[in-house]
Each structure stands twice: as structure tokens, then as C-alpha cells.
Design a protein around this motif. Structure first.
Motif, PDB file in Angstrom:
ATOM      1  N   ARG A 154      47.620   2.386-123.885  1.00  0.00           N
ATOM      2  CA  ARG A 154      48.199   3.646-124.318  1.00  0.00           C
ATOM      3  C   ARG A 154      48.316   3.119-125.638  1.00  0.00           C
ATOM      4  O   ARG A 154      47.955   2.754-126.510  1.00  0.00           O
ATOM      5  N   GLU A 155      48.798   4.844-125.818  1.00  0.00           N
ATOM      6  CA  GLU A 155      49.087   5.193-127.609  1.00  0.00           C
ATOM      7  C   GLU A 155      49.607   4.152-128.594  1.00  0.00           C
ATOM      8  O   GLU A 155      50.704   3.448-127.552  1.00  0.00           O
ATOM      9  N   VAL A 156      49.500   3.323-129.646  1.00  0.00           N
ATOM     10  CA  VAL A 156      50.541   2.841-129.899  1.00  0.00           C
ATOM     11  C   VAL A 156      52.067   3.499-130.540  1.00  0.00           C
ATOM     12  O   VAL A 156      51.996   4.462-130.201  1.00  0.00           O
ATOM     13  N   GLY A 157      52.690   2.334-130.774  1.00  0.00           N
ATOM     14  CA  GLY A 157      54.449   2.867-130.898  1.00  0.00           C
ATOM     15  C   GLY A 157      54.426   3.965-132.767  1.00  0.00           C
ATOM     16  O   GLY A 157      53.406   3.863-133.715  1.00  0.00           O
ATOM     17  N   TRP A 158      55.311   4.844-132.795  1.00  0.00           N
ATOM     18  CA  TRP A 158      55.222   5.546-133.645  1.00  0.00           C
ATOM     19  C   TRP A 158      55.074   4.658-135.543  1.00  0.00           C
ATOM     20  O   TRP A 158      54.494   5.864-136.704  1.00  0.00           O
ATOM     21  N   VAL A 159      55.865   3.680-135.586  1.00  0.00           N
ATOM     22  CA  VAL A 159      55.985   3.010-136.706  1.00  0.00           C
ATOM     23  C   VAL A 159      54.681   2.713-136.739  1.00  0.00           C
ATOM     24  O   VAL A 159      53.484   2.784-138.329  1.00  0.00           O
ATOM     25  N   MET A 160      53.351   2.320-136.353  1.00  0.00           N
ATOM     26  CA  MET A 160      51.230   2.078-136.573  1.00  0.00           C
ATOM     27  C   MET A 160      51.181   3.732-136.658  1.00  0.00           C
ATOM     28  O   MET A 160      50.012   4.042-137.888  1.00  0.00           O
ATOM     29  N   GLN A 161      51.890   4.826-136.178  1.00  0.00           N
ATOM     30  CA  GLN A 161      51.235   5.938-136.084  1.00  0.00           C
ATOM     31  C   GLN A 161      51.001   6.864-137.948  1.00  0.00           C
ATOM     32  O   GLN A 161      50.484   7.086-138.098  1.00  0.00           O
ATOM     33  N   LEU A 162      52.464   5.905-137.878  1.00  0.00           N
ATOM     34  CA  LEU A 162      52.383   7.106-139.334  1.00  0.00           C
ATOM     35  C   LEU A 162      51.303   6.714-140.748  1.00  0.00           C
ATOM     36  O   LEU A 162      51.891   7.889-141.459  1.00  0.00           O
ATOM     37  N   PRO A 163      50.891   5.900-140.478  1.00  0.00           N
ATOM     38  CA  PRO A 163      50.086   5.722-141.967  1.00  0.00           C
ATOM     39  C   PRO A 163      49.093   6.581-141.285  1.00  0.00           C
ATOM     40  O   PRO A 163      48.177   6.634-142.323  1.00  0.00           O
ATOM     41  N   ILE A 164      48.300   6.412-140.490  1.00  0.00           N
ATOM     42  CA  ILE A 164      47.594   7.498-140.121  1.00  0.00           C
ATOM     43  C   ILE A 164      47.558   8.420-139.741  1.00  0.00           C
ATOM     44  O   ILE A 164      46.470   9.639-141.088  1.00  0.00           O
ATOM     45  N   TRP A 165      48.578   8.933-139.622  1.00  0.00           N
ATOM     46  CA  TRP A 165      49.123  10.779-140.289  1.00  0.00           C
ATOM     47  C   TRP A 165      48.993  10.944-141.815  1.00  0.00           C
ATOM     48  O   TRP A 165      48.302  12.186-141.641  1.00  0.00           O
ATOM     49  N   VAL A 166      49.535   9.901-142.447  1.00  0.00           N
ATOM     50  CA  VAL A 166      49.345  10.273-143.709  1.00  0.00           C
ATOM     51  C   VAL A 166      47.964   9.659-144.499  1.00  0.00           C
ATOM     52  O   VAL A 166      48.190  11.305-144.938  1.00  0.00           O
ATOM     53  N   LEU A 167      47.146   9.273-144.186  1.00  0.00           N
ATOM     54  CA  LEU A 167      46.286   8.836-144.964  1.00  0.00           C
ATOM     55  C   LEU A 167      45.224   9.998-143.851  1.00  0.00           C
ATOM     56  O   LEU A 167      44.179  10.528-144.492  1.00  0.00           O
ATOM     57  N   MET A 168      45.733  10.568-142.555  1.00  0.00           N
ATOM     58  CA  MET A 168      44.879  11.972-142.382  1.00  0.00           C
ATOM     59  C   MET A 168      45.215  13.117-143.712  1.00  0.00           C
ATOM     60  O   MET A 168      44.012  13.529-143.819  1.00  0.00           O
ATOM     61  N   ALA A 169      46.627  13.089-143.444  1.00  0.00           N
ATOM     62  CA  ALA A 169      47.261  14.370-144.258  1.00  0.00           C
ATOM     63  C   ALA A 169      45.879  14.068-145.938  1.00  0.00           C
ATOM     64  O   ALA A 169      45.406  15.740-147.199  1.00  0.00           O
ATOM     65  N   VAL A 170      46.158  12.941-146.814  1.00  0.00           N
ATOM     66  CA  VAL A 170      45.498  12.624-147.948  1.00  0.00           C
ATOM     67  C   VAL A 170      44.106  13.331-147.795  1.00  0.00           C
ATOM     68  O   VAL A 170      43.797  13.900-148.763  1.00  0.00           O
TER      69      VAL A 170
END
Length: 621
Positions: free
Chosen positions: A446-462
Motif C-alpha cells: 500500500r501507499e506510504v503514510g502522509w509524512v513521506m508523501q508530503l515532500p513528494i507532493w511539494v517537489l512535484m509542485a515545484v
């Protein structure tokens, strides 16, 4: 105040993290919380420190010289990069760093490394620069060897190169101090401008070679893949994204500011065959050869570490042109690569967290189990491949255009060839990780937790936002160019003005978006597909079953493997490294025989040394 805090905070962070190392195994949350607060504070102070650009601060006196530190536009740019990626990496490790007993000093050494890197880019004299260079290098080694046996062994390979680079740089520091009479950059600049050609060549070789080693420029790149790939995965992301770029910072500082382009261009036999031409050739080799070596890597981390070398070649290509477009592309590519390589490796780390492996031959089909990690890798590889609308396209466009307009068609061709290899290898990466059939052993992933997802979302936006609106980054780069004595790029929010090439990423993004929408409409209006299992098939008249080791991922580019693997193993750099390794091992084995462990033997050595020393002194005195 902020400038001083940038040096003080990492030291305090290191001290507290060092004292807390005993609690790592019992209460890892305490150390992680301290690291998060410390690196968040450093990032906040870094953002505020821009107001102090141009202010100098005096540190302690060493060897009769006062160490000086301060911010310039160039150093502030790098401070922001260091602080930003460190904070994001730390957020990711809050969830990903599970085996605390294997990494007792992880955050302590990371604080030490941040102190060394920030101190390095803020140094305003040669002695300060060298001291911070050594702190950064040793902290890099210490943070690399956190982990298991493989990490420690690979870190030793880095240490050999780091010590070699440090000793060469020390020679350069001593030479320039003796020749100019000062450690101050301004005095050295004035001295070099009027020095003889032999003095200039000696100074440039002693100072620039260590930076080429740190930047992993061909042929001094051999240390990087094993050292980075063997580190803990988030540390692989961190080292690949920012650590290697400290070598490029040194090149920028000394080529453009301390030595100056006029002095650099004096090294050569003509206007077209000089030191910058040599740098362009080395950069082209660095862009091409490691990129195609990545094709036959079967580990995701190792594949990306080879790209870390290759993309550094692109950065050096842009910077070595010394043109407005080229330097803008080189500086922007440092930022762009940092964002998308961290994004890709964070996505790999998320996969590893759930599957326990980064072996591309053992993965596949995870798009349905880890869609966020898939999106992160997709955004990242589009940027890495230099395809619109991600930010990697913009900086590569600048570099390509600067090479063509600057009269370097063959170097530009090498850059295009490297891009083809990049596209091929990143397709292998995403295919073998997320596409194809899902192995049954990963049915419960399953997908990782939100703490690990947060940097991924931030960098995708950047990665996306700075691709669509590159002017947000170019406004800073234009200030750096003025500081370096280069005409600033004429930027707009969407790219560059007409006189600089007329690039508008907002229009390009709109075209790509409309094309994607049309393609999606055609797809959904078409016939429905039927997804079948990989075992709903047969080969040579026999149905496939679970006993058949059927995996399309294995040897994905087998034809290229046969070509480039032979070239890689026959390469002179690798052959030289292997021969040197054998020589060191042989010499070490003979030296080891002198250490018998017997007190009588050591006493005899001592007596012999005394006799030789007395005989020598008798002759001298």
C-alpha cells in the motif's frame, strides 16, 4: 545576525544530536523531532538572510589570519538550496528511517555536513574556504558510513578521493598564500591578474582539480556511484541533489570571481583551444558516458547515481560557455536537478519502504498500489529527460541554445545524444518499477503514510511550477550573473524575452495540456481494453504458470548491455582504478608484515630509527 545564525544553528544542532545519540534506539522520535526543528529553523533563517547580502563577518583568527564570512547573491542561492532540500529530506526521514540502531549518528553528521556546506559557500577568504571544505568532506564520509557494512565499505572509496582532493587543494592554498602573501580573495585576484603564466597554471591546476573531483567530472567520477547508491536511500537523494554541486560552486567562484575569465582564457594556445574548451570537452564526456552506463544498471538507486554524474556534465556545459544563456542554464539546472532527482529518489524510497528492494528486476506493476510514488517518479523523469512542461526542459533548452550560438556544434550534438540515453534509461526505471504485471508478493503493498508523501507532493509542485513559470527562478539567476560579470538574462515570467530566444513556457504548457486532453478523449472513446494476468498466456505451445521465471523487466536493454557493458569494463578509468586498488592491496600486505605484534620487533624498529636519525643529524650539523 542571520548570517551568523546560519553557522551557529548547525553547530548547536550537531551538539544536541550528538548528545541524544544514546536515545536513538530507545526513543528515535526525540532525535527526529530535534532534527526537524533544527533544519526548519535553518531554512527559515536562510530565507531571511537575503537582507544581509554584502555584509562581512569576522570569525576567529587562524595562522594569523582572520576568517571572514558573508553572503553574496551566489552564496545565498546555494544556501537556500542547501537549507530547502535538507528540510524536505528530514521530513521524509521522519517516516522512512526505521532502523534507528543502524543510523545512531545520522542526524548529527547531517548537521555537521550542513555546517560545512553553508560555511563553504559563505567563506570570503581562501583559508576559511579550505577549512569548511575539509569539514564538509569528512562529514560527508561520516554520514555515508552510517548504516551497514556495504555503506561503510563504499564510504571508504569516497574517502580516498576526498583526501586526495583535499591534499591537492591544500597545496593550492599554500601556493597562493606564499605567492600572493594573503588568503583574501581580493588580494589573490589582483596578484593572479599580473602573474606569470607558469604561476597561473600551477594555481589553477591545484585549485580547480579538487572541484572537478568533488563534482565527479569525467574521468574523476568513479567514486560516486558506489558511494551514493550504498548509502541509506534518503541520503542517496540528498547527496545526489546538492552535495556533489559543491564542486560546481567552487568552480563558479574561482573561475568567474577569484581568478576571473580573462585569466582563465589565457591558458591555451588560441581563442578556441584553451582551458574553457577543455572544460567543455570534459563536460560533454561527463554528460554522455555515465548516462549510457545507467542503461544497464539493475538497481534504481545506482541508475540514478550515474545520472547524477551525467547531469552534472550538463551544468558544466552551460557554465563553461560563460555566456548569458549558458550560465543561466547551468545555474538553473543545478536547482532543477536538485528538485527532480530528490523527487525520483523519494519515490524510489517509498517503494523500497513497502517492498524492501530497489532491484528493478524484482519490481513492476506497483502503479495500482503506490499511485503517489508513481506520480512523483513520472514528474521527476519528465524533468530529468528535459521534456516540457517540467523545469528540466527550460535549463536544457538554455544550454543547447548557448552551445549552438556559441559555435560548439559537436558539443551540442553530444548533449543531444546524452538526452536520448536519459530518456531511454528513465523509461526503463518507471517501467520496471510501476508498469507491467504486479508480482503476487506485492498484492498487499500500500501507499506510504502522509509524512513521506508530503515532500513528494511539494517537489512535484515545484518541478511543475518552475517549469511553467521559470521567471520565478531566473530573477535570482540574473542577479548572480551581474555579480559574476556576465550580462543578465532578459527573463519573463514564462521564460525569456524575444531578444534572448523568445521562450514562453506558459504557451508550451497550454499546448501540451490541450494535446493531452485530446489524447485522453480519444482513448476513452475507443474500445475498452481487457486486462489479463501474465499467466493468461502461453509460449511454445505451453501455458505459463507460476513456476516459469517469466519477467520482461530483466535485461530491459539487452542489446545496449552487450555494447556498453564491454566499453564500461574496458574503460581506461575503471581499469586504472582496479590496477591502483591491486597495487595498494599488495603494498599494504607487505607493510602489514612489519606489524608483528611482538614488543621485541617494535623495540628493534625504535633502535634502528634512533640510529638513522643520529646519523642524519650528524651529517646535517
Amino acid at each position: 545576525m542571520y548570517t551568523q545564525a546560519l553557522l551557529l544553528l548547525p553547530l548547536v544542532g550537531f551538539g544536541v544530536a550528538f548528545l541524544l545519540q544514546g536515545t536513538v534506539k530507545r526513543s528515535p522520535a526525540i532525535v527526529k523531532t530535534w532534527a526537524m526543528l533544527g533544519f526548519a529553523a535553518i531554512a527559515a533563517v536562510a530565507a531571511l538572510a537575503g537582507a544581509e547580502i554584502g555584509t562581512l563577518y569576522e570569525g576567529p583568527t587562524v595562522f594569523g589570519s582572520v576568517l571572514t564570512y558573508g553572503l553574496t547573491d551566489l552564496s545565498w542561492w546555494f544556501v537556500l538550496l542547501i537549507a530547502g532540500i535538507t528540510a524536505l529530506t528530514t521530513v521524509f526521514t521522519l517516516g522512512s528511517l526505521r532502523y534507528a540502531d543502524d543510523y545512531p549518528m545520522y542526524y548529527a553528521w547531517l548537521f555537521a555536513k550542513v555546517f560545512g556546506m553553508i560555511g563553504l559557500v559563505m567563506s570570503r577568504d581562501l583559508l576559511s574556504f579550505f577549512i569548511m571544505w575539509e569539514i564538509m568532506s569528512w562529514a560527508t564520509y561520516l554520514v555515508m558510513q552510517q548504516g551497514r557494512d556495504e555503506s561503510r565499505k563504499a564510504a571508504q572509496g569516497y574517502l580516498v578521493y576526498a583526501i586526495s582532493a583535499g591534499m591537492i587543494l591544500l597545496g593550492g592554498v599554500v601556493f597562493l598564500r606564499t605567492a600572493s602573501g594573503s588568503f583574501e580573495f581580493a588580494v589573490i585576484t589582483k596578484f593572479v591578474a599580473g602573474a606569470d603564466l607558469g604561476v597561473i597554471i600551477t594555481a589553477i591546476v591545484l585549485v580547480l582539480v579538487p572541484f572537478l573531483i568533488e563534482a565527479a567530472v569525467y574521468p574523476t567520477h568513479g567514486w560516486l556511484p558506489s558511494a551514493y547508491a550504498s548509502s541509506e536511500t534518503t541520503m542517496t537523494a540528498y547527496l545526489s541533489s546538492i552535495s556533489t554541486r559543491m564542486g560546481l560552486f567552487g568552480l563558479i567562484l574561482f573561475v568567474f570571481n577569484v581568478f576571473g575569465l580573462d585569466v582563465i582564457d589565457r591558458i591555451g594556445i588560441s581563442a578556441h583551444l584553451n582551458l574553457r574548451t577543455l572544460l567543455l570537452v570534459l563536460a560533454a564526456l561527463t554528460a554522455v558516458l555515465p548516462t549510457y552506463t545507467a542503461l544497464f544498471q539493475h538497481d534504481a538507486k545506482r541508475l540514478l547515481t550515474w545520472h547524477s554524474i551525467g547531469q552534472g556534465g550538463y551544468m558544466l556545459l552551460g557554465l563553461a560557455t560563460a555566456s548569458t544563456l549558458g550560465t543561466a542554464g547551468g545555474l538553473m539546472h543545478i536547482f532543477n536537478y536538485m528538485t527532480y532527482v530528490a523527487l525520483i529518489i523519494f519515490s524510489i524510497a517509498a517503494v523500497e519502504y513497502r517492498t524492501g528492494t530497489t532491484n528493478l528486476n524484482k519490481l513492476g506493476g506497483l502503479i495500482t498500489r503506490q499511485p503517489v510514488a508513481f506520480l512523483g517518479m513520472l514528474f521527476g523523469i519528465i524533468g530529468l529527460a528535459g521534456i516540457p512542461p517540467m523545469n528540466g526542459f527550460v535549463s536544457k533548452w538554455f544550454i543547447y541554445r548557448s552551445l549552438i550560438l556559441g559555435g560548439y556544434p559537436f558539443v551540442a550534438l553530444a548533449a543531444f545524444i546524452a538526452t536520448v540515453g536519459t530518456i531511454m534509461s528513465v523509461y526503463k526505471l518507471i517501467h520496471n518499477t510501476f508498469l507491467g504485471q504486479l508480482p503476487e508478493r506485492y498484492n498487499e503493498v500500500r501507499e506510504v503514510g502522509w509524512v513521506m508523501q508530503l515532500p513528494i507532493w511539494v517537489l512535484m509542485a515545484v518541478v511543475f511550477a518552475t517549469g511553467v513559470f521559470p521567471g520565478t527562478i531566473l530573477q535570482w539567476i540574473a542577479r548572480i550573473q551581474v555579480e559574476l560579470g556576465i550580462a543578465p538574462i532578459a527573463y519573463t515570467l514564462g521564460g525569456v524575452a524575444q531578444e534572448a530566444g523568445d521562450l514562453n513556457m506558459m504557451v508550451i504548457t497550454l499546448v501540451f495540456t490541450l494535446t493531452f486532453i485530446v489524447g485522453a478523449v480519444i482513448f476513452f472513446m475507443g474500445g475498452k481494453r481487457r486486462i489479463v494476468s501474465q499467466y493468461d498466456n502461453y509460449a511454445a505451445g505451453h501455458f505459463l504458470n507460476k513456476d516459469v521465471p517469466y519477467n520482461f523487466n530483466y535485461n530491459f536493454y539487452s542489446a545496449f548491455d552487450h555494447i556498453f557493458e564491454k566499453l564500461y569494463h574496458a574503460a581506461p578509468v575503471q581499469s586504472t582504478e582496479r590496477n591502483l586498488g591491486r597495487l595498494v592491496a599488495t603494498v599494504g600486505e607487505y607493510i602489514r608484515r612489519f606489524f608483528t605484534g611482538q614488543i621485541n620487533t617494535y623495540a628493534a624498529y625504535y633502535v634502528a630509527a634512533v640510529i638513522i636519525a643520529l646519523a642524519f643529524l650528524k651529517e646535517v650539523l
